[in-house]
Design a protein around this motif. Sequence first.
Motif, PDB file in Angstrom:
ATOM      1  N   ASP A  36       0.837  -1.187   0.000  1.00  0.00           N
ATOM      2  CA  ASP A  36       0.000   0.000   0.000  1.00  0.00           C
ATOM      3  C   ASP A  36       0.880   1.248   0.000  1.00  0.00           C
ATOM      4  OD1 ASP A  36      -2.313  -1.528   0.092  1.00  0.00           O
ATOM      5  OD2 ASP A  36      -2.363  -1.533   2.289  1.00  0.00           O
ATOM      6  N   SER A  37       0.318   2.364  -0.438  1.00  0.00           N
ATOM      7  CA  SER A  37       1.061   3.614  -0.511  1.00  0.00           C
ATOM      8  C   SER A  37       1.613   4.012   0.860  1.00  0.00           C
ATOM      9  CB  SER A  37       0.157   4.727  -1.044  1.00  0.00           C
ATOM     10  OG  SER A  37       0.844   5.947  -1.089  1.00  0.00           O
ATOM     11  N   ALA A  38       2.909   4.342   0.871  1.00  0.00           N
ATOM     12  CA  ALA A  38       3.614   4.810   2.072  1.00  0.00           C
ATOM     13  C   ALA A  38       3.627   3.786   3.197  1.00  0.00           C
ATOM     14  CB  ALA A  38       3.022   6.128   2.573  1.00  0.00           C
ATOM     15  N   SER A  39       3.387   2.523   2.875  1.00  0.00           N
ATOM     16  CA  SER A  39       3.333   1.470   3.896  1.00  0.00           C
ATOM     17  C   SER A  39       4.394   0.410   3.637  1.00  0.00           C
ATOM     18  CB  SER A  39       1.953   0.807   3.893  1.00  0.00           C
ATOM     19  OG  SER A  39       1.942  -0.322   4.754  1.00  0.00           O
ATOM     20  N   ALA A  40       4.948  -0.121   4.724  1.00  0.00           N
ATOM     21  CA  ALA A  40       5.883  -1.239   4.634  1.00  0.00           C
ATOM     22  C   ALA A  40       5.290  -2.503   5.237  1.00  0.00           C
ATOM     23  CB  ALA A  40       7.188  -0.891   5.342  1.00  0.00           C
ATOM     24  N   ALA A  96       7.872   8.914  -5.075  1.00  0.00           N
ATOM     25  CA  ALA A  96       7.341  10.144  -4.488  1.00  0.00           C
ATOM     26  C   ALA A  96       6.527   9.917  -3.226  1.00  0.00           C
ATOM     27  CB  ALA A  96       6.476  10.886  -5.519  1.00  0.00           C
ATOM     28  N   GLU A  97       6.161   8.683  -2.947  1.00  0.00           N
ATOM     29  CA  GLU A  97       5.157   8.431  -1.911  1.00  0.00           C
ATOM     30  C   GLU A  97       5.608   8.805  -0.496  1.00  0.00           C
ATOM     31  OE1 GLU A  97       4.453   4.118  -1.270  1.00  0.00           O
ATOM     32  OE2 GLU A  97       6.022   3.821  -2.786  1.00  0.00           O
ATOM     33  N   ALA A  98       6.896   8.781  -0.237  1.00  0.00           N
ATOM     34  CA  ALA A  98       7.365   9.096   1.115  1.00  0.00           C
ATOM     35  C   ALA A  98       7.725  10.571   1.297  1.00  0.00           C
ATOM     36  CB  ALA A  98       8.557   8.223   1.482  1.00  0.00           C
ATOM     37  N   GLY A  99       7.704  11.355   0.230  1.00  0.00           N
ATOM     38  CA  GLY A  99       7.903  12.796   0.360  1.00  0.00           C
ATOM     39  C   GLY A  99       9.224  13.320  -0.143  1.00  0.00           C
ATOM     40  N   ALA A 101      13.640  11.939  -1.292  1.00  0.00           N
ATOM     41  CA  ALA A 101      14.480  10.813  -1.681  1.00  0.00           C
ATOM     42  C   ALA A 101      14.939   9.987  -0.486  1.00  0.00           C
ATOM     43  CB  ALA A 101      15.685  11.314  -2.470  1.00  0.00           C
ATOM     44  N   SER A 102      15.339  10.649   0.598  1.00  0.00           N
ATOM     45  CA  SER A 102      15.817   9.933   1.776  1.00  0.00           C
ATOM     46  C   SER A 102      14.704   9.087   2.393  1.00  0.00           C
ATOM     47  CB  SER A 102      16.355  10.925   2.801  1.00  0.00           C
ATOM     48  OG  SER A 102      16.746  10.265   3.990  1.00  0.00           O
ATOM     49  N   ALA A 103      13.511   9.681   2.506  1.00  0.00           N
ATOM     50  CA  ALA A 103      12.383   8.942   3.085  1.00  0.00           C
ATOM     51  C   ALA A 103      11.960   7.795   2.183  1.00  0.00           C
ATOM     52  CB  ALA A 103      11.211   9.891   3.324  1.00  0.00           C
ATOM     53  N   ASN A 104      12.066   7.996   0.875  1.00  0.00           N
ATOM     54  CA  ASN A 104      11.733   6.914  -0.055  1.00  0.00           C
ATOM     55  C   ASN A 104      12.662   5.717   0.142  1.00  0.00           C
ATOM     56  OD1 ASN A 104       9.541   8.119  -1.314  1.00  0.00           O
ATOM     57  ND2 ASN A 104      10.801   9.073  -2.916  1.00  0.00           N
ATOM     58  N   ARG A 105      13.939   5.984   0.304  1.00  0.00           N
ATOM     59  CA  ARG A 105      14.886   4.886   0.484  1.00  0.00           C
ATOM     60  C   ARG A 105      14.666   4.180   1.818  1.00  0.00           C
ATOM     61  NH1 ARG A 105      18.643   4.536  -3.342  1.00  0.00           N
ATOM     62  NH2 ARG A 105      20.050   3.292  -2.063  1.00  0.00           N
TER      63      ARG A 105
END
Length: 390
Positions: A36-40, A96-99, A101-105
């Motif tokens: 799901d979006s922004a979910s792990a 883009a989902e985490a806001g 580049a760092s948050a995406n990784r």
Amino acid sequence: MLPPPAVLASVESAPLEIRETVVTQTFPLLPYVFFDSASAALRSRYRGNDATEQFSELELPKQTLPIYYRMLDIVGARMGRERGAVLVVTGATDGAEAGNASANRTLAQQRAQSVVDYIRTRWNLPADRFKIRVADKPTLSSNEAYAEGVEENRRVELSSNVGAVLDPVVHTRFNEYVPVQPRHDFIVRVTDPEQAAGWDLNVAHNSRSVGTKSGSSVPPSTVSFNLSQEMTNQLGPVVGTVDTLDAHLHVLNTSNGTVHAETRFPLIKSVSNFEVSRLSLIVFDFDRSDISEQNKEMMRRVVRSSTRAGSVATIVGSTDRLGELKHNLSLSSQRATSVEQFVRSISPQLSISEVKGIGPAVLPYSNDLPEGRFYCRTVSLTITTPLRER
């Protein structure tokens, strides 16, 4: 007040018919786990709740998505057998989902870790059997012009140094049942129909219910019973070549009284004179018709094991519903032609009766799911061979 009398009669028409065919089917594993979006959080559909010591991939349903949803357990069981296998688990995002580049990784890392934790814990495997990698986007990313493409990029990808870990699941020489003549009609007559408050029809084989229909008020003068694939799967292993089904009709009147009528009608099970081998190729590069090495290897196995004297192949390319119809038809035709050329290089003597692309004309899996769309982007290779005389 007495309930209204009812009569149930079978219409004299072609009997219900199901066909039994011997099938070998190769089910490729889509090596992607979607989030799901922004979910792990690992979706529940990927989790098994049975005991691992009782797990067997050969006991899985002979259906594509139910096999796919057990992929993590299939991989875990295989890694337990393949002692030198290392699983590479690559987490990715839609970019883009985490806001940022760092948050995406970080999200990609967490997704990969959730997959590793599930397999490690459930199958008791050491940490050095796994390698985690991260990516802002998948290497073979889906088309971001569509919301569905963005959704597909929120995933974890699996690969291994040992091919057997992600090999397809093969169900060999099982009996498949399909409804050939699936409809049977009944004539219904009810006196004093104004008294009828509801009805139900139950069709059974040897007192075991096969299917039901019901309605309010008075039943129609003709009630049609349609044999679904689920009903066919239930009946196929237990009915004889010439058999019967029983239909029971209950009519409820306005005073809660009921009347019962019944009839018996024929069911035939025919046996195909051919054996069928099927393979669906998946994970083509976006907008390309090149055949991956994994797909080539699957074709080599299937063609060499299934082709005998008299074998005939058909090749059908298809797509999901995304994109322009004209382009999808062209792409599916190009992929089918690429498969034809490779099959001919493996087995020049194999007769190929049909090669075509149908685009999204047939959608066997839900296109509301990313996994369903991926499995619709396929070329299906079917080899039909006359059964050997016994």
